[in-house]
Design a protein around this motif. Structure first.
Motif, PDB file in Angstrom:
ATOM      1  N   PRO A 264       5.261  44.359  88.196  1.00 39.67           N
ATOM      2  CA  PRO A 264       5.304  42.746  88.388  1.00 39.67           C
ATOM      3  C   PRO A 264       3.775  42.417  89.198  1.00 39.67           C
ATOM      4  O   PRO A 264       3.665  41.239  89.385  1.00 39.67           O
ATOM      5  CB  PRO A 264       6.485  42.812  89.684  1.00 39.67           C
ATOM      6  N   ARG A 265       3.196  43.425  89.598  1.00 43.59           N
ATOM      7  CA  ARG A 265       2.049  43.167  90.129  1.00 43.59           C
ATOM      8  C   ARG A 265       0.739  43.337  89.264  1.00 43.59           C
ATOM      9  O   ARG A 265      -0.598  43.323  89.473  1.00 43.59           O
ATOM     10  CB  ARG A 265       1.596  44.393  91.144  1.00 43.59           C
ATOM     11  N   THR A 266       1.083  43.207  87.789  1.00 47.48           N
ATOM     12  CA  THR A 266       0.284  43.342  86.719  1.00 47.48           C
ATOM     13  C   THR A 266      -0.868  42.293  86.932  1.00 47.48           C
ATOM     14  O   THR A 266      -0.916  40.973  87.220  1.00 47.48           O
ATOM     15  CB  THR A 266       0.808  43.117  85.274  1.00 47.48           C
ATOM     16  N   GLY A 267      -2.199  42.814  86.820  1.00 44.16           N
ATOM     17  CA  GLY A 267      -3.462  42.017  86.923  1.00 44.16           C
ATOM     18  C   GLY A 267      -4.130  42.014  88.257  1.00 44.16           C
ATOM     19  O   GLY A 267      -5.156  41.579  88.412  1.00 44.16           O
ATOM     20  N   GLU A 268      -3.320  42.421  89.325  1.00 46.43           N
ATOM     21  CA  GLU A 268      -3.948  42.657  90.676  1.00 46.43           C
ATOM     22  C   GLU A 268      -5.291  43.321  90.853  1.00 46.43           C
ATOM     23  O   GLU A 268      -5.172  44.423  90.314  1.00 46.43           O
ATOM     24  CB  GLU A 268      -2.793  42.708  91.784  1.00 46.43           C
ATOM     25  N   ARG A 269      -6.032  42.846  91.407  1.00 45.83           N
ATOM     26  CA  ARG A 269      -7.190  43.695  91.489  1.00 45.83           C
ATOM     27  C   ARG A 269      -7.533  44.448  92.829  1.00 45.83           C
ATOM     28  O   ARG A 269      -7.417  43.727  93.929  1.00 45.83           O
ATOM     29  CB  ARG A 269      -8.731  42.827  91.427  1.00 45.83           C
ATOM     30  N   LEU A 270      -7.252  45.749  93.144  1.00 47.06           N
ATOM     31  CA  LEU A 270      -7.074  46.333  94.309  1.00 47.06           C
ATOM     32  C   LEU A 270      -8.134  47.467  94.369  1.00 47.06           C
ATOM     33  O   LEU A 270      -8.768  48.039  93.515  1.00 47.06           O
ATOM     34  CB  LEU A 270      -5.717  47.051  94.134  1.00 47.06           C
ATOM     35  N   ILE A 271      -8.446  47.820  95.677  1.00 45.30           N
ATOM     36  CA  ILE A 271      -9.271  48.792  96.130  1.00 45.30           C
ATOM     37  C   ILE A 271      -8.529  49.977  96.877  1.00 45.30           C
ATOM     38  O   ILE A 271      -7.588  49.636  97.525  1.00 45.30           O
ATOM     39  CB  ILE A 271     -10.700  48.673  96.777  1.00 45.30           C
ATOM     40  N   GLY A 272      -8.864  51.247  97.197  1.00 46.07           N
ATOM     41  CA  GLY A 272      -8.147  52.286  97.715  1.00 46.07           C
ATOM     42  C   GLY A 272      -8.569  53.806  97.209  1.00 46.07           C
ATOM     43  O   GLY A 272      -9.409  53.657  96.206  1.00 46.07           O
ATOM     44  N   THR A 273      -7.626  54.346  97.509  1.00 50.17           N
ATOM     45  CA  THR A 273      -7.831  56.041  97.270  1.00 50.17           C
ATOM     46  C   THR A 273      -6.694  56.121  96.020  1.00 50.17           C
ATOM     47  O   THR A 273      -5.772  55.329  95.819  1.00 50.17           O
ATOM     48  CB  THR A 273      -7.488  56.820  98.367  1.00 50.17           C
ATOM     49  N   ALA A 274      -7.357  56.923  95.051  1.00 48.52           N
ATOM     50  CA  ALA A 274      -6.612  57.409  93.904  1.00 48.52           C
ATOM     51  C   ALA A 274      -5.300  58.382  94.581  1.00 48.52           C
ATOM     52  O   ALA A 274      -5.526  59.401  95.431  1.00 48.52           O
ATOM     53  CB  ALA A 274      -7.209  58.106  93.051  1.00 48.52           C
ATOM     54  N   GLU A 275      -4.197  58.590  93.730  1.00 51.94           N
ATOM     55  CA  GLU A 275      -3.192  59.497  93.983  1.00 51.94           C
ATOM     56  C   GLU A 275      -3.354  60.972  93.015  1.00 51.94           C
ATOM     57  O   GLU A 275      -2.996  60.604  91.926  1.00 51.94           O
ATOM     58  CB  GLU A 275      -1.777  58.646  93.878  1.00 51.94           C
ATOM     59  N   LEU A 276      -4.032  61.656  93.705  1.00 48.46           N
ATOM     60  CA  LEU A 276      -4.145  62.828  92.529  1.00 48.46           C
ATOM     61  C   LEU A 276      -2.807  63.505  92.706  1.00 48.46           C
ATOM     62  O   LEU A 276      -1.979  63.441  93.541  1.00 48.46           O
ATOM     63  CB  LEU A 276      -5.367  63.883  93.665  1.00 48.46           C
ATOM     64  N   PRO A 277      -2.786  64.301  91.577  1.00 45.25           N
ATOM     65  CA  PRO A 277      -3.885  64.737  90.644  1.00 45.25           C
ATOM     66  C   PRO A 277      -4.292  63.764  89.553  1.00 45.25           C
ATOM     67  O   PRO A 277      -5.224  64.143  88.739  1.00 45.25           O
ATOM     68  CB  PRO A 277      -3.333  65.832  89.993  1.00 45.25           C
ATOM     69  N   ALA A 278      -3.772  62.543  89.611  1.00 46.51           N
ATOM     70  CA  ALA A 278      -4.405  61.502  88.774  1.00 46.51           C
ATOM     71  C   ALA A 278      -5.544  60.620  89.379  1.00 46.51           C
ATOM     72  O   ALA A 278      -5.218  59.769  89.874  1.00 46.51           O
ATOM     73  CB  ALA A 278      -3.117  60.497  88.314  1.00 46.51           C
ATOM     74  N   GLY A 279      -6.692  61.057  89.377  1.00 46.27           N
ATOM     75  CA  GLY A 279      -7.839  60.603  89.915  1.00 46.27           C
ATOM     76  C   GLY A 279      -8.553  59.568  89.409  1.00 46.27           C
ATOM     77  O   GLY A 279      -8.202  59.162  88.267  1.00 46.27           O
TER      78      GLY A 279
ATOM     79  N   ALA B 245       1.806  51.143  98.721  1.00 45.66           N
ATOM     80  CA  ALA B 245       1.651  50.461  99.976  1.00 45.66           C
ATOM     81  C   ALA B 245       0.241  50.354 100.573  1.00 45.66           C
ATOM     82  O   ALA B 245      -0.286  49.777 101.462  1.00 45.66           O
ATOM     83  CB  ALA B 245       2.480  51.219 100.936  1.00 45.66           C
ATOM     84  N   GLY B 246      -0.732  51.587 100.159  1.00 46.66           N
ATOM     85  CA  GLY B 246      -2.184  51.619 100.478  1.00 46.66           C
ATOM     86  C   GLY B 246      -3.066  51.087  99.979  1.00 46.66           C
ATOM     87  O   GLY B 246      -4.337  50.948 100.488  1.00 46.66           O
ATOM     88  N   ALA B 247      -2.948  50.498  98.898  1.00 52.23           N
ATOM     89  CA  ALA B 247      -3.751  49.835  97.989  1.00 52.23           C
ATOM     90  C   ALA B 247      -4.062  48.406  98.493  1.00 52.23           C
ATOM     91  O   ALA B 247      -3.178  47.809  99.226  1.00 52.23           O
ATOM     92  CB  ALA B 247      -3.473  49.581  96.421  1.00 52.23           C
ATOM     93  N   LEU B 248      -5.219  48.115  98.715  1.00 52.03           N
ATOM     94  CA  LEU B 248      -5.435  46.802  99.522  1.00 52.03           C
ATOM     95  C   LEU B 248      -6.243  45.944  98.333  1.00 52.03           C
ATOM     96  O   LEU B 248      -7.105  46.078  97.364  1.00 52.03           O
ATOM     97  CB  LEU B 248      -6.667  47.104 100.565  1.00 52.03           C
ATOM     98  N   PRO B 249      -6.164  44.579  98.688  1.00 55.73           N
ATOM     99  CA  PRO B 249      -6.999  43.627  97.698  1.00 55.73           C
ATOM    100  C   PRO B 249      -8.620  43.621  97.793  1.00 55.73           C
ATOM    101  O   PRO B 249      -9.171  44.056  98.769  1.00 55.73           O
ATOM    102  CB  PRO B 249      -6.455  42.213  98.574  1.00 55.73           C
ATOM    103  N   ALA B 250      -8.963  43.686  96.555  1.00 55.72           N
ATOM    104  CA  ALA B 250     -10.427  43.862  96.412  1.00 55.72           C
ATOM    105  C   ALA B 250     -10.957  42.606  97.046  1.00 55.72           C
ATOM    106  O   ALA B 250     -10.800  41.570  96.730  1.00 55.72           O
ATOM    107  CB  ALA B 250     -10.902  43.990  95.062  1.00 55.72           C
ATOM    108  N   PRO B 251     -12.099  42.587  97.941  1.00 55.24           N
ATOM    109  CA  PRO B 251     -12.757  41.377  98.507  1.00 55.24           C
ATOM    110  C   PRO B 251     -13.163  40.689  97.346  1.00 55.24           C
ATOM    111  O   PRO B 251     -13.965  41.353  96.478  1.00 55.24           O
ATOM    112  CB  PRO B 251     -13.790  42.021  99.441  1.00 55.24           C
ATOM    113  N   GLY B 252     -12.966  39.163  97.366  1.00 53.52           N
ATOM    114  CA  GLY B 252     -13.871  38.446  96.298  1.00 53.52           C
ATOM    115  C   GLY B 252     -15.136  38.596  96.102  1.00 53.52           C
ATOM    116  O   GLY B 252     -15.497  38.189  95.103  1.00 53.52           O
ATOM    117  N   HIS B 253     -15.796  38.786  97.360  1.00 49.08           N
ATOM    118  CA  HIS B 253     -17.350  38.413  97.121  1.00 49.08           C
ATOM    119  C   HIS B 253     -17.951  39.545  96.471  1.00 49.08           C
ATOM    120  O   HIS B 253     -19.070  39.700  96.109  1.00 49.08           O
ATOM    121  CB  HIS B 253     -17.991  38.303  98.467  1.00 49.08           C
ATOM    122  N   LEU B 254     -17.413  40.744  96.025  1.00 47.75           N
ATOM    123  CA  LEU B 254     -17.856  41.851  95.644  1.00 47.75           C
ATOM    124  C   LEU B 254     -17.538  42.194  94.183  1.00 47.75           C
ATOM    125  O   LEU B 254     -16.217  41.901  93.785  1.00 47.75           O
ATOM    126  CB  LEU B 254     -17.393  43.179  96.276  1.00 47.75           C
ATOM    127  N   ASP B 255     -18.416  42.730  93.302  1.00 50.64           N
ATOM    128  CA  ASP B 255     -17.976  42.951  92.067  1.00 50.64           C
ATOM    129  C   ASP B 255     -17.361  44.286  91.966  1.00 50.64           C
ATOM    130  O   ASP B 255     -16.983  44.871  92.961  1.00 50.64           O
ATOM    131  CB  ASP B 255     -19.408  42.949  90.877  1.00 50.64           C
TER     132      ASP B 255
END
Length: 318
Positions: free
Chosen positions: A75-90, A101-111
């Motif tokens: 349901p969240r397809t297409g959302e642009r997020l930043i954060g840490t990867a869930e290892l071992p799938a880095g 829960a930990g992924a955060l919205p990517a700031p719009g002013h940043l590429d």
């Protein structure tokens, strides 16, 4: 998909292998499958490859702890997020997993490359300066590795907080970068004694707050130029030397040694992480991205970062 994998521990150039037909990771409960838009290279990537980090994912694993990703399914397809990867799938792959829960919205002013480099460095610098050291306007902040990834963030956030910022760097090119970031005084440790320079710049008082991701000689020198009731925040040991401080010296000058393991906040106080992200997004600093590299350059990038030859942040663009 293409993905870097580590099947045995050792130096990044020796143990990181690019696999062309790796299986796409499958998200578990509470996880998101994301297409990696950009991945940032961090010092823990090198430590993890060597088995020297506090987090030790099971072998084999895909390295890469930080990314900007686009949700690939659900349901969240297409959302642009930043954060840490869930290892071992880095993150050093075309697809990775993130904690929903930990992924955060990517700031719009940043590429994408800037967004990938935004999370860990600025969160670390923010918590070090504001949560641990309680940096106040008008205080003097000493930042070691001021042209590096987390150091460059600390310089920017220190200036935004109204501090007088002294950046310690290694070499004239890094000195130029730290000055461009806004440091009030830049000290090339290869050319002069930084402790003496700090004392001279502060009329003998010293630095109120020290941001130290280096350890070793950087820490030893900091104890010589920290102010009365100053605070030294230990962020990491990029020098490879973990100091054994003479604690009696802290009593002589009434300074504090503060540790920062930012990752603990993600489990102990996740609300503080989200609040920090909101504050940083509003402040809108722009990461110093010194290189945007193809995925094929991951092993070399991790090696170069660990060797201390880089400035700012290195990013990979799958």
């Amino acid at each position: 998909m293409r993905a870097w994998q580590i099947t045995e521990l050792g130096a990044p150039l020796d143990v990181m292998k690019l696999v062309e037909d790796a299986d796409r990771p499958v998200p578990g409960p509470g996880q998101l499958l994301v297409r990696v838009r950009a991945a940032a290279v961090n010092f823990p990537d090198a430590l993890m490859a060597a088995g020297q980090y506090q987090v030790r994912p099971p072998l084999p694993f895909t390295p890469g702890v930080e990314l900007c990703g686009e949700v690939a399914e659900g349901p969240r397809t297409g959302e642009r997020l930043i954060g840490t990867a869930e290892l071992p799938a880095g993150a050093f792959a075309e697809y990775a997993l993130m904690d929903a829960a930990g992924a955060l919205p990517a700031p719009g002013h940043l590429d994408d490359a800037e967004a990938a480099a935004f999370h860990l460095a600025y969160q670390t610098a923010w918590f070090a300066l504001h949560r641990r050291a309680r940096l106040a306007p008008g205080e003097t902040l000493l930042v070691h590795a001021g042209a590096g990834g987390v150091g460059s963030a600390a310089v920017q956030l220190g200036k935004a907080a109204g501090a007088f910022v002294i950046a310690v760097v290694g070499g004239p090119e890094k000195a130029r970068i730290a000055a461009d970031l806004g440091a009030d005084l830049v000290v090339d440790r290869h050319a002069e004694d930084f402790a003496a320079a700090v004392r001279a710049a502060t009329g003998g008082r010293g630095a109120d707050v020290v941001f130290d991701p280096v350890g070793g000689p950087a820490f030893t020198g900091s104890t010589k130029c920290v102010a009365f009731e100053g605070r030294i925040v230990l962020v990491g040991f990029a020098s490879g030397q973990i100091p054994a401080p003479p604690l009696g010296h802290a009593l002589v000058k009434n300074y504090s040694l503060l540790g920062l393991h930012w990752g603990l906040y993600t489990t102990r106080d996740p609300a503080a992480v989200r609040a920090c992200h909101a504050a940083l997004t509003a402040l809108a600093p722009r990461p110093l991205v010194s290189a945007r590299l193809p995925l094929e350059s991951a092993a070399t990038a991790v090696h170069d970062l660990a060797a201390g030859t880089t400035t700012g942040r290195l990013t990979l663009l799958p």
